[in-house]
Motif scaffolding. Sequence first.
Motif, PDB file in Angstrom:
ATOM      1  N   ARG A 170      10.365 -21.995  -2.827  1.00 12.34           N
ATOM      2  CA  ARG A 170       9.739 -23.262  -2.516  1.00 12.34           C
ATOM      3  C   ARG A 170       8.365 -23.010  -1.913  1.00 12.34           C
ATOM      4  O   ARG A 170       8.135 -21.966  -1.316  1.00 12.34           O
ATOM      5  N   PRO A 171       7.441 -23.965  -2.034  1.00 11.44           N
ATOM      6  CA  PRO A 171       6.112 -23.772  -1.465  1.00 11.44           C
ATOM      7  C   PRO A 171       6.172 -23.647   0.044  1.00 11.44           C
ATOM      8  O   PRO A 171       6.950 -24.321   0.702  1.00 11.44           O
ATOM      9  N   CYS A 172       5.349 -22.773   0.563  1.00  8.40           N
ATOM     10  CA  CYS A 172       5.282 -22.593   2.011  1.00  8.40           C
ATOM     11  C   CYS A 172       3.838 -22.275   2.376  1.00  8.40           C
ATOM     12  O   CYS A 172       3.479 -21.131   2.597  1.00  8.40           O
ATOM     13  N   PRO A 173       2.972 -23.313   2.395  1.00  3.42           N
ATOM     14  CA  PRO A 173       1.537 -23.077   2.527  1.00  3.42           C
ATOM     15  C   PRO A 173       1.106 -22.552   3.878  1.00  3.42           C
ATOM     16  O   PRO A 173      -0.027 -22.133   4.040  1.00  3.42           O
ATOM     17  N   GLU A 174       2.000 -22.591   4.870  1.00  4.17           N
ATOM     18  CA  GLU A 174       1.575 -22.174   6.201  1.00  4.17           C
ATOM     19  C   GLU A 174       1.603 -20.659   6.408  1.00  4.17           C
ATOM     20  O   GLU A 174       1.193 -20.163   7.448  1.00  4.17           O
ATOM     21  N   LEU A 175       2.105 -19.905   5.441  1.00  4.95           N
ATOM     22  CA  LEU A 175       2.164 -18.449   5.563  1.00  4.95           C
ATOM     23  C   LEU A 175       1.298 -17.773   4.509  1.00  4.95           C
ATOM     24  O   LEU A 175       1.085 -18.300   3.430  1.00  4.95           O
ATOM     25  N   ALA A 176       0.820 -16.585   4.839  1.00  2.00           N
ATOM     26  CA  ALA A 176       0.018 -15.787   3.902  1.00  2.00           C
ATOM     27  C   ALA A 176       0.460 -14.332   4.014  1.00  2.00           C
ATOM     28  O   ALA A 176       1.250 -13.973   4.877  1.00  2.00           O
ATOM     29  N   GLY A 177      -0.075 -13.487   3.120  1.00  2.00           N
ATOM     30  CA  GLY A 177       0.261 -12.064   3.154  1.00  2.00           C
ATOM     31  C   GLY A 177       0.712 -11.505   1.827  1.00  2.00           C
ATOM     32  O   GLY A 177       1.161 -10.368   1.757  1.00  2.00           O
ATOM     33  N   ARG A 178       0.588 -12.295   0.763  1.00  2.00           N
ATOM     34  CA  ARG A 178       1.075 -11.847  -0.539  1.00  2.00           C
ATOM     35  C   ARG A 178       0.332 -10.612  -1.026  1.00  2.00           C
ATOM     36  O   ARG A 178       0.901  -9.763  -1.706  1.00  2.00           O
ATOM     37  N   THR A 179      -0.944 -10.510  -0.692  1.00  2.00           N
ATOM     38  CA  THR A 179      -1.778  -9.406  -1.196  1.00  2.00           C
ATOM     39  C   THR A 179      -1.955  -8.296  -0.168  1.00  2.00           C
ATOM     40  O   THR A 179      -2.891  -7.508  -0.282  1.00  2.00           O
ATOM     41  N   MET A 180      -1.072  -8.254   0.823  1.00  2.00           N
ATOM     42  CA  MET A 180      -1.241  -7.267   1.889  1.00  2.00           C
ATOM     43  C   MET A 180      -1.232  -5.839   1.357  1.00  2.00           C
ATOM     44  O   MET A 180      -2.043  -4.993   1.791  1.00  2.00           O
ATOM     45  N   ASP A 181      -0.348  -5.522   0.421  1.00  2.00           N
ATOM     46  CA  ASP A 181      -0.292  -4.165  -0.126  1.00  2.00           C
ATOM     47  C   ASP A 181      -1.598  -3.801  -0.827  1.00  2.00           C
ATOM     48  O   ASP A 181      -2.106  -2.683  -0.678  1.00  2.00           O
ATOM     49  N   LEU A 182      -2.141  -4.738  -1.601  1.00  2.00           N
ATOM     50  CA  LEU A 182      -3.404  -4.501  -2.297  1.00  2.00           C
ATOM     51  C   LEU A 182      -4.543  -4.304  -1.305  1.00  2.00           C
ATOM     52  O   LEU A 182      -5.385  -3.417  -1.469  1.00  2.00           O
ATOM     53  N   THR A 183      -4.557  -5.106  -0.253  1.00  2.00           N
ATOM     54  CA  THR A 183      -5.613  -4.992   0.760  1.00  2.00           C
ATOM     55  C   THR A 183      -5.523  -3.657   1.482  1.00  2.00           C
ATOM     56  O   THR A 183      -6.549  -2.987   1.694  1.00  2.00           O
ATOM     57  N   LEU A 184      -4.330  -3.246   1.854  1.00  2.00           N
ATOM     58  CA  LEU A 184      -4.170  -1.970   2.554  1.00  2.00           C
ATOM     59  C   LEU A 184      -4.572  -0.797   1.664  1.00  2.00           C
ATOM     60  O   LEU A 184      -5.178   0.173   2.137  1.00  2.00           O
ATOM     61  N   PHE A 185      -4.231  -0.882   0.382  1.00  2.00           N
ATOM     62  CA  PHE A 185      -4.641   0.163  -0.551  1.00  2.00           C
ATOM     63  C   PHE A 185      -6.163   0.247  -0.632  1.00  2.00           C
ATOM     64  O   PHE A 185      -6.745   1.343  -0.590  1.00  2.00           O
ATOM     65  N   THR A 186      -6.825  -0.919  -0.737  1.00  2.00           N
ATOM     66  CA  THR A 186      -8.284  -0.951  -0.836  1.00  2.00           C
ATOM     67  C   THR A 186      -8.944  -0.449   0.432  1.00  2.00           C
ATOM     68  O   THR A 186      -9.907   0.329   0.383  1.00  2.00           O
ATOM     69  N   VAL A 187      -8.425  -0.873   1.588  1.00  2.00           N
ATOM     70  CA  VAL A 187      -8.993  -0.434   2.870  1.00  2.00           C
ATOM     71  C   VAL A 187      -8.828   1.073   3.046  1.00  2.00           C
ATOM     72  O   VAL A 187      -9.750   1.768   3.499  1.00  2.00           O
ATOM     73  N   THR A 188      -7.658   1.594   2.664  1.00  2.00           N
ATOM     74  CA  THR A 188      -7.419   3.037   2.784  1.00  2.00           C
ATOM     75  C   THR A 188      -8.390   3.822   1.907  1.00  2.00           C
ATOM     76  O   THR A 188      -8.965   4.838   2.342  1.00  2.00           O
ATOM     77  N   ARG A 189      -8.583   3.365   0.676  1.00  2.00           N
ATOM     78  CA  ARG A 189      -9.511   4.050  -0.228  1.00  2.00           C
ATOM     79  C   ARG A 189     -10.946   3.969   0.267  1.00  2.00           C
ATOM     80  O   ARG A 189     -11.712   4.935   0.168  1.00  2.00           O
ATOM     81  N   ALA A 190     -11.342   2.818   0.805  1.00  2.00           N
ATOM     82  CA  ALA A 190     -12.700   2.674   1.340  1.00  2.00           C
ATOM     83  C   ALA A 190     -12.903   3.585   2.552  1.00  2.00           C
ATOM     84  O   ALA A 190     -13.970   4.215   2.693  1.00  2.00           O
ATOM     85  N   ALA A 191     -11.894   3.679   3.414  1.00  2.00           N
ATOM     86  CA  ALA A 191     -11.992   4.574   4.568  1.00  2.00           C
ATOM     87  C   ALA A 191     -12.115   6.027   4.117  1.00  2.00           C
ATOM     88  O   ALA A 191     -12.873   6.816   4.709  1.00  2.00           O
ATOM     89  N   ASP A 192     -11.397   6.384   3.054  1.00  6.53           N
ATOM     90  CA  ASP A 192     -11.496   7.744   2.517  1.00  6.53           C
ATOM     91  C   ASP A 192     -12.887   8.023   1.967  1.00  6.53           C
ATOM     92  O   ASP A 192     -13.431   9.122   2.154  1.00  6.53           O
ATOM     93  N   VAL A 193     -13.487   7.032   1.292  1.00  7.93           N
ATOM     94  CA  VAL A 193     -14.842   7.192   0.761  1.00  7.93           C
ATOM     95  C   VAL A 193     -15.839   7.413   1.890  1.00  7.93           C
ATOM     96  O   VAL A 193     -16.702   8.304   1.827  1.00  7.93           O
ATOM     97  N   ILE A 194     -15.736   6.601   2.945  1.00  2.61           N
ATOM     98  CA  ILE A 194     -16.649   6.741   4.090  1.00  2.61           C
ATOM     99  C   ILE A 194     -16.491   8.116   4.728  1.00  2.61           C
ATOM    100  O   ILE A 194     -17.480   8.777   5.078  1.00  2.61           O
ATOM    101  N   ALA A 195     -15.230   8.565   4.874  1.00  7.52           N
ATOM    102  CA  ALA A 195     -14.983   9.878   5.462  1.00  7.52           C
ATOM    103  C   ALA A 195     -15.561  10.991   4.586  1.00  7.52           C
ATOM    104  O   ALA A 195     -16.147  11.960   5.100  1.00  7.52           O
ATOM    105  N   CYS A 196     -15.423  10.863   3.268  1.00  7.99           N
ATOM    106  CA  CYS A 196     -15.948  11.884   2.348  1.00  7.99           C
ATOM    107  C   CYS A 196     -17.480  11.932   2.393  1.00  7.99           C
ATOM    108  O   CYS A 196     -18.069  13.027   2.381  1.00  7.99           O
ATOM    109  N   ILE A 197     -18.118  10.769   2.448  1.00  5.86           N
ATOM    110  CA  ILE A 197     -19.580  10.735   2.523  1.00  5.86           C
ATOM    111  C   ILE A 197     -20.065  11.351   3.837  1.00  5.86           C
ATOM    112  O   ILE A 197     -21.025  12.139   3.854  1.00  5.86           O
ATOM    113  N   ALA A 198     -19.388  10.997   4.942  1.00  4.92           N
ATOM    114  CA  ALA A 198     -19.774  11.557   6.240  1.00  4.92           C
ATOM    115  C   ALA A 198     -19.586  13.076   6.263  1.00  4.92           C
ATOM    116  O   ALA A 198     -20.441  13.819   6.778  1.00  4.92           O
TER     117      ALA A 198
END
Length: 495
Positions: A170-198
């Motif tokens: 059923r719809p439950c518009p008051e909650l979010a978090g469906r893309t949390m796994d995708l966001t964490l994957f992207t943030v982890t990869r971006a942090a790795d890129v920054i670390a590699c450049i540094a």
Amino acid sequence: MKIPGAMEPVIRLSLRDRYFRDKILKPIIRAYALGYLSSVTPKLISYIRCLGNKNRSTKEKLQELAQVLAGPLRVKSFPTFCGALVGGSTILPILLYRLCAWVVNSCKGEIRNPQQTQRLVRFAAAFLSSWFSFQLLNKNRIISRQDTKARDSASSQHDFSRAPAETLERPCPELAGRTMDLTLFTVTRAADVIACIAWSRWRRHRNTQKRWTTVEALTPGLVDAGVFALSAAIVMWAWFYEPERLPRTYEKWIGGVAKVDTRLIEALRRCRRGVFVYGKDTGQASLLESMCRDFNWPEEWGDPAKTTPIPCEMVHMGCGPSCEKHALSRFVKTFKFACATYIPLQIVLRLRGMKSPAALSRAISDAAQSSAFLASFVALFYYSVCLARTRLGPKIFDKQTVTPLMWDSGLCVGAGCLMCGWSVLVEKARKRQELALFVAPRAAATVLPRLYDIKYQYRERIAFSISAAILFTCLRERPRMIRGVFGRITTSVLN
């Protein structure tokens, strides 16, 4: 050869068509196809496994196949998200370049640093594309009854992908978090890129001063191993004490490799909750007494009021009292199990390039090395648990300071979690980084809430957009900084 003036517009148009096809259209199509395959493949594998079910007619099976293949084709789907993300980051820079040129010409000035301007335009285009594409996966979200229970109990740990298909949604518009796994994957990869450049800049700086050392050369591999060890420790701790934080497939796979009696795990969980207490009759004896009967052990071993602590032989599950023998037995069993999976997989993946016995030997060697890593992981975990709770722990710390209940309520499991991940040193440096970047987002997902109030969704959206912008900018300018299979795939999509 001089080109006739009448042919110049035709040639210019042909070049534009080729540019549009190669630089804009092809990356979008590749991204959409990749997103479609990643969405369909797991469902298609599950469908193939269920083909042998005779309770369903051929018509029903064909309808289900059509649903599997057509499901990701809707507008608000992952393939559309991938196509929009790549399309925006490819088309928007052209528009922003023209806007910058118009502003500069209007002001009768000039761009002093074209390279920096180009980088800024690419980052801004990728950020805007990520910002608007993010909403494709989060609009009109639905939530299952199972997740509603998680929210009501304030745990907020379940993932949408883990909700049973038969539960009422059923719809439950008051909650979010469906893309949390995708966001964490992207943030982890971006942090790795920054670390590699540094790290690359630091290495270049040290090389100019001729102060580069062997220890510094080994640092990246050790950092990858450390990241994997820490991530694996978090995941294993969650598997023992908070399994609802893990995806079901991940939890089931760990259980299949660990091969431990669920009653023993439950006893350790009750120790942590203060229900299973040594020296007291709290009504918990029946849990392990049944296990004693199954393995022909004295039933007193399972009674915490009579036996303190649980004998290591029970942890060994029929392998005898020797902790070393049990660790070796675990290594051998897990190695056989892993070889049965990895060797055929390596051969299938390298089938096209397997033109000589040397290629076959290399595939088997790599599979054996990966199997040794997994076997070492399991053996190290069990042996560290035994060392902490009975072999070394009580000798280092006085029983009055660290009681047997304290060891079994979390300290022994913690020791196993901290040690098992260092088995990744068995693997090659290239494989270590892949494993570290694979496990790190999953470890982060066990710490952060899977569901949260929708008013905080802007935080996830900002984190995803900035991280994706970093990745796309780096893919255009320094693609080698994005490591592993993910880097090679994304580079092939864009270029």
